[in-house]
Design a protein around this motif. Structure first.
Motif, PDB file in Angstrom:
ATOM      1  N   UNK A  75       0.836  -1.226  -0.074  1.00 14.69           N
ATOM      2  CA  UNK A  75       0.038  -0.112  -0.079  1.00 14.69           C
ATOM      3  C   UNK A  75       0.828   1.364  -0.095  1.00 14.69           C
ATOM      4  N   UNK A  76       1.873   1.351   0.717  1.00 17.90           N
ATOM      5  CA  UNK A  76       2.697   2.501   0.820  1.00 17.90           C
ATOM      6  C   UNK A  76       3.271   3.050  -0.603  1.00 17.90           C
ATOM      7  N   UNK A  77       3.651   2.055  -1.334  1.00 18.05           N
ATOM      8  CA  UNK A  77       4.127   2.336  -2.472  1.00 18.05           C
ATOM      9  C   UNK A  77       3.349   2.829  -3.291  1.00 18.05           C
ATOM     10  N   UNK A  78       1.806   2.181  -3.399  1.00 18.13           N
ATOM     11  CA  UNK A  78       0.986   2.815  -4.225  1.00 18.13           C
ATOM     12  C   UNK A  78       0.504   4.204  -3.911  1.00 18.13           C
ATOM     13  N   UNK A 250       1.978   0.549 -17.707  1.00 17.21           N
ATOM     14  CA  UNK A 250       3.394   0.745 -17.453  1.00 17.21           C
ATOM     15  C   UNK A 250       3.396   1.502 -15.924  1.00 17.21           C
ATOM     16  N   UNK A 251       2.569   2.596 -15.541  1.00 18.61           N
ATOM     17  CA  UNK A 251       2.616   2.853 -14.114  1.00 18.61           C
ATOM     18  C   UNK A 251       2.359   1.747 -12.862  1.00 18.61           C
ATOM     19  N   UNK A 252       1.565   0.989 -13.389  1.00 21.95           N
ATOM     20  CA  UNK A 252       1.453  -0.123 -12.529  1.00 21.95           C
ATOM     21  C   UNK A 252       2.844  -0.898 -12.287  1.00 21.95           C
ATOM     22  N   UNK A 253       3.213  -1.059 -13.497  1.00 19.60           N
ATOM     23  CA  UNK A 253       4.532  -2.043 -13.708  1.00 19.60           C
ATOM     24  C   UNK A 253       5.786  -1.203 -12.743  1.00 19.60           C
ATOM     25  N   UNK A 305      -9.107   4.708  -2.737  1.00 18.04           N
ATOM     26  CA  UNK A 305      -9.316   3.391  -2.511  1.00 18.04           C
ATOM     27  C   UNK A 305      -8.252   2.896  -1.220  1.00 18.04           C
ATOM     28  N   UNK A 306      -7.082   3.187  -1.423  1.00 23.08           N
ATOM     29  CA  UNK A 306      -5.769   2.497  -0.766  1.00 23.08           C
ATOM     30  C   UNK A 306      -5.938   3.430   0.699  1.00 23.08           C
ATOM     31  N   UNK A 307      -6.336   4.653   0.691  1.00 25.45           N
ATOM     32  CA  UNK A 307      -6.486   5.470   1.785  1.00 25.45           C
ATOM     33  C   UNK A 307      -7.687   4.961   2.540  1.00 25.45           C
TER      34      UNK A 307
END
Length: 420
Positions: A75-78, A250-253, A305-307
């Motif tokens: 999660x932190x990386x996202x 690409x951004x997900x990668x 969503x992550x928050x």
């Protein structure tokens, strides 16, 4: 299957709590979710063995989740990438000196002020009044490192509503992006020392400049360089692809693959995500006539969503702390110490460093009160090396984070409006 099951439960809970907050509480989204999760956690704790099977199963699920791996490993990386991709690099460059200073020197000042103050209070002052919560210096410093990074995700929207100046908003957002990564590096260094029995027993630590600098260079600077490399490669690929879906992939990668590479090279993944997000976001703004690109909209959704899940975690963490009521004094001391350390970490740099922009008392007040603690501190506390001091640190962190998000988060907007 177990990970899918866990995430499914968390998403369902986040959706339900978000609806309850929007429909009835009407708090800022992340704060509302956390408050509802805390209330549910308290109910589960109070019911104890008398709880129904579904509630018991929920409590067991939360206790069995690997919070550290989920938060720090995913999660932190996202969250950091999503935050960085929306930051205007030009605005960041204008405020680069205060951001660099507050996210490095500020973190170090806060770490040592909290660490040494707590050590002196616990080991020397409290025993005078026959209260004994002694803790070795290395663990006090470890707590100082994990509680120093600010996480103003919950307050950025409040500051926008208060119409604070662009420069102040950039300072808070920029500092939070970089001090997360810096604090993780400092924490990793201290955690390695805490894992050394000789250090714990004797109190002697290798804090020589050469040793610390070498570790910081490898973890911190290495992470930034790696992230910049990912960012430029991804930005070129996105620019030449001319395809929204490919750009998102690409951004997900970058986020998912970049974490694996950074982890294998023992460099800072959080700093790598910040660097790559800033470069990709800047590149997208240059080639897109729209203020928000499709990629930007995608990452804004991911961020929300992550928050929601992150603050659900924070609320439910109450279930992980046994006998929380036994740590109220430690919690109160920690809250006061952290606020004082935050003030010093902002005030001292403004005195000793000749910033072009003068910092008014109002600006310093917002920077201090707006320095919320959040998911990074929770995740780091849960990853403290196993010892009988770990529960004390987790409990103290919980008190500080909840006070920070609920009390400071709910009032910083009013404070910001007052100084306009």
């Amino acid at each position: 299957m177990e990970l899918y099951y866990s995430f499914s439960i968390l998403i369902v809970l986040a959706a339900i709590f978000s609806y309850i907050n929007v429909r009835f509480l009407k708090f800022p989204s992340t704060i509302g979710i956390m408050v509802i999760a805390i209330i549910i956690s308290i109910i589960l704790v109070l019911l104890g063995n008398f709880t129904s099977k579904p509630l018991h199963d929920l409590a067991e699920l939360i206790k069995n989740l690997d919070f550290t791996e989920i938060l720090m490993g995913a999660m932190l990386n996202f969250l950091l990438f999503a935050g960085a991709i929306h930051i205007n690099l030009a605005d960041l460059k204008e405020q680069r000196l205060p951001i660099i200073v507050f996210s490095t020197l500020g973190v170090l000042i806060s770490t040592f002020v909290v660490g040494f103050s707590l050590y002196y209070i616990l080991d020397y002052l409290l025993p005078i009044i026959n209260i004994h919560i002694e803790m070795p210096l290395i663990y006090c410093l470890l707590f100082g490192a994990l509680i120093s990074p600010t996480d103003p995700i919950a307050v950025i929207s409040i500051l926008k509503q208060a119409n604070v100046s662009k420069s102040l908003e950039t300072k808070i957002a920029g500092e939070s992006l970089f001090n997360d990564g810096v604090a993780v590096v400092v924490f990793a260094i201290l955690a390695n020392l805490a894992a050394d029995e000789k250090v714990v027993q004797t109190g002697h630590m290798d804090l020589s400049f050469s040793h610390i600098f070498a570790l910081f260079l490898h973890e911190g600077v290495g992470g930034l360089i790696l992230g910049a490399l990912f960012g430029y490669i991804a930005a070129y690929a996105i620019k030449t692809a001319h395809d929204y879906k490919v750009s998102v992939l690409i951004t997900l990668a970058v986020v998912m693959g970049g974490y694996l590479i950074a982890h294998s090279l023992h460099t800072s993944a959080p700093l790598a995500m910040v660097a790559s997000g800033l470069i990709i976001g800047d590149s997208k703004r240059k080639i897109s006539s729209n203020k928000k690109s499709n990629v930007g909209n995608f990452w804004e959704l991911i961020d929300d969503i992550m928050n929601a899940i992150l603050f659900l975690f924070i609320g439910l963490e109450l279930l992980l702390i046994e006998n929380l009521q036994d740590y109220w004094l430690m919690g109160a001391i920690s809250i006061i110490t952290v606020i004082i350390a935050r003030y010093l970490s902002i005030k001292i740099p403004t005195i000793i460093i000749p910033f072009e922009e003068k910092f008014s008392k109002g600006t310093i007040a917002v920077l201090v009160w707006g320095g919320l603690r959040g998911g990074v501190s929770i995740a780091l506390a849960l990853s403290v090396p196993e010892s009988h001091y770990k529960n004390v640190i987790i409990a103290a962190t919980y008190f500080v984070v909840v006070f920070s998000i609920f009390v400071q988060g709910m009032t910083v907007g009013k404070l910001a409006k007052k100084i306009q």
